[in-house]
Design a protein around this motif. Structure first.
Motif, PDB file in Angstrom:
ATOM      1  N   HIS A 155      22.120 -55.444  21.045  1.00  0.00           N
ATOM      2  CA  HIS A 155      20.953 -54.438  21.015  1.00  0.00           C
ATOM      3  C   HIS A 155      20.152 -54.980  19.615  1.00  0.00           C
ATOM      4  CE1 HIS A 155      22.828 -51.693  23.644  1.00  0.00           C
ATOM      5  NE2 HIS A 155      21.714 -51.085  23.877  1.00  0.00           N
ATOM      6  N   HIS A 193      17.633 -44.449  22.298  1.00  0.00           N
ATOM      7  CA  HIS A 193      18.579 -45.965  22.309  1.00  0.00           C
ATOM      8  C   HIS A 193      18.770 -46.330  21.111  1.00  0.00           C
ATOM      9  CE1 HIS A 193      18.066 -49.835  25.036  1.00  0.00           C
ATOM     10  NE2 HIS A 193      19.357 -49.528  24.529  1.00  0.00           N
ATOM     11  N   ASP A 197      17.948 -55.240  28.394  1.00  0.00           N
ATOM     12  CA  ASP A 197      18.949 -54.276  28.602  1.00  0.00           C
ATOM     13  C   ASP A 197      18.857 -53.635  29.861  1.00  0.00           C
ATOM     14  OD1 ASP A 197      20.787 -52.084  28.401  1.00  0.00           O
ATOM     15  OD2 ASP A 197      20.164 -51.448  26.414  1.00  0.00           O
ATOM     16  N   HIS A 203      20.333 -46.291  30.426  1.00  0.00           N
ATOM     17  CA  HIS A 203      19.824 -45.522  29.252  1.00  0.00           C
ATOM     18  C   HIS A 203      18.831 -46.208  28.679  1.00  0.00           C
ATOM     19  CE1 HIS A 203      22.868 -48.187  26.542  1.00  0.00           C
ATOM     20  NE2 HIS A 203      21.648 -48.639  26.451  1.00  0.00           N
ATOM     21  N   TRP A 217      23.223 -56.873  31.043  1.00  0.00           N
ATOM     22  CA  TRP A 217      22.010 -57.536  30.664  1.00  0.00           C
ATOM     23  C   TRP A 217      21.756 -58.655  31.307  1.00  0.00           C
ATOM     24  CZ3 TRP A 217      19.785 -55.981  25.846  1.00  0.00           C
ATOM     25  CH2 TRP A 217      20.636 -54.945  25.029  1.00  0.00           C
TER      26      TRP A 217
HETATM   27 FE   LIG Z   1      21.201 -50.187  25.591  1.00  0.00          FE
END
Ligand SMILES: [Fe+2]
Length: 211
Positions: A78, A30, A167, A171, A132
């Protein structure tokens, strides 16, 4: 014209530090692959924007807008996300001690911490596709608390303070949780950095967003 390039911020903890909630393998991929790619693509798009501006190439400039939005949003989101997590059991994780103002505001808004967790989790699990979930303070620090979701890598509205985000891209959890999205969401509460959340709620995130 030289432009400043962006770089991948280091994680504030070790890759395995969020286990068992988030595996080392997920964290490595990630951070080192996904986040790094947003940074690389953002830098490439910003450099291309300079070239296109100098060439007065409006069609290219228009085509770059989406790339800047997606990769710039990915970089911002992120960067916020890593900092709003912390290993379970750390002082920062103890919301009863480190988040007095936010705790009171959450209780005033949702009746109790449990009521808030229920509402936030439902919002996360209701999100369709990639995106998100966020707790935001409207119009600056110590504002009205709201739960919002953003699609793909869209950041929260510029006037809102992102107190913490989760998140919900596959992934972020799939390698470990497969389709058990609820298990991932349940785990997130065990590794939230409430000290960071309190700081954002009371003081905002101006510095964090100038990456
Ligand atoms: Fe992500």
């Amino acid at each position: 014209m030289a432009i400043q390039t962006h770089s991948l911020p280091p994680l504030p903890y070790a890759y395995e530090a969020l286990e068992p909630v988030i595996s080392k393998q997920i964290m490595e991929l990630h951070h080192q692959k996904h986040h790094q790619t947003y940074v690389n693509n953002l830098n490439a798009a910003l450099a291309a924007q300079v070239t296109a501006t100098q060439a007065n190439d409006v069609r290219t400039l228009i085509s770059l807008q989406q790339k800047i939005k997606f990769n710039g949003g990915g970089h911002i989101n992120h960067s916020l996300f890593w900092k709003n997590l912390t290993p379970a059991g750390t002082p920062e994780n103890d919301r009863t001690k480190v988040a007095p103002s936010l705790r009171d505001a959450i209780a005033a808004r949702w009746g109790s911490h449990e009521g808030f967790v229920k509402a936030f989790s439902a919002e996360l699990l209701g999100l369709q596709g990639s995106g998100w979930g966020w707790l935001v303070s409207k119009e600056g620090p110590r504002g009205q608390l709201e739960i919002v979701t953003t699609k793909d890598q869209d950041p929260v509205a510029k006037t809102d303070v992102p107190i913490f985000g989760v998140d919900m891209w596959e992934h972020a959890y799939y390698l470990q949780y497969l389709n058990n999205k609820a298990g991932y969401v349940e785990g997130i509460w065990k590794i939230l950095n409430w000290a960071e959340a309190e700081k954002r709620y009371t003081s905002g995130v101006e510095n964090l967003l100038k990456l």
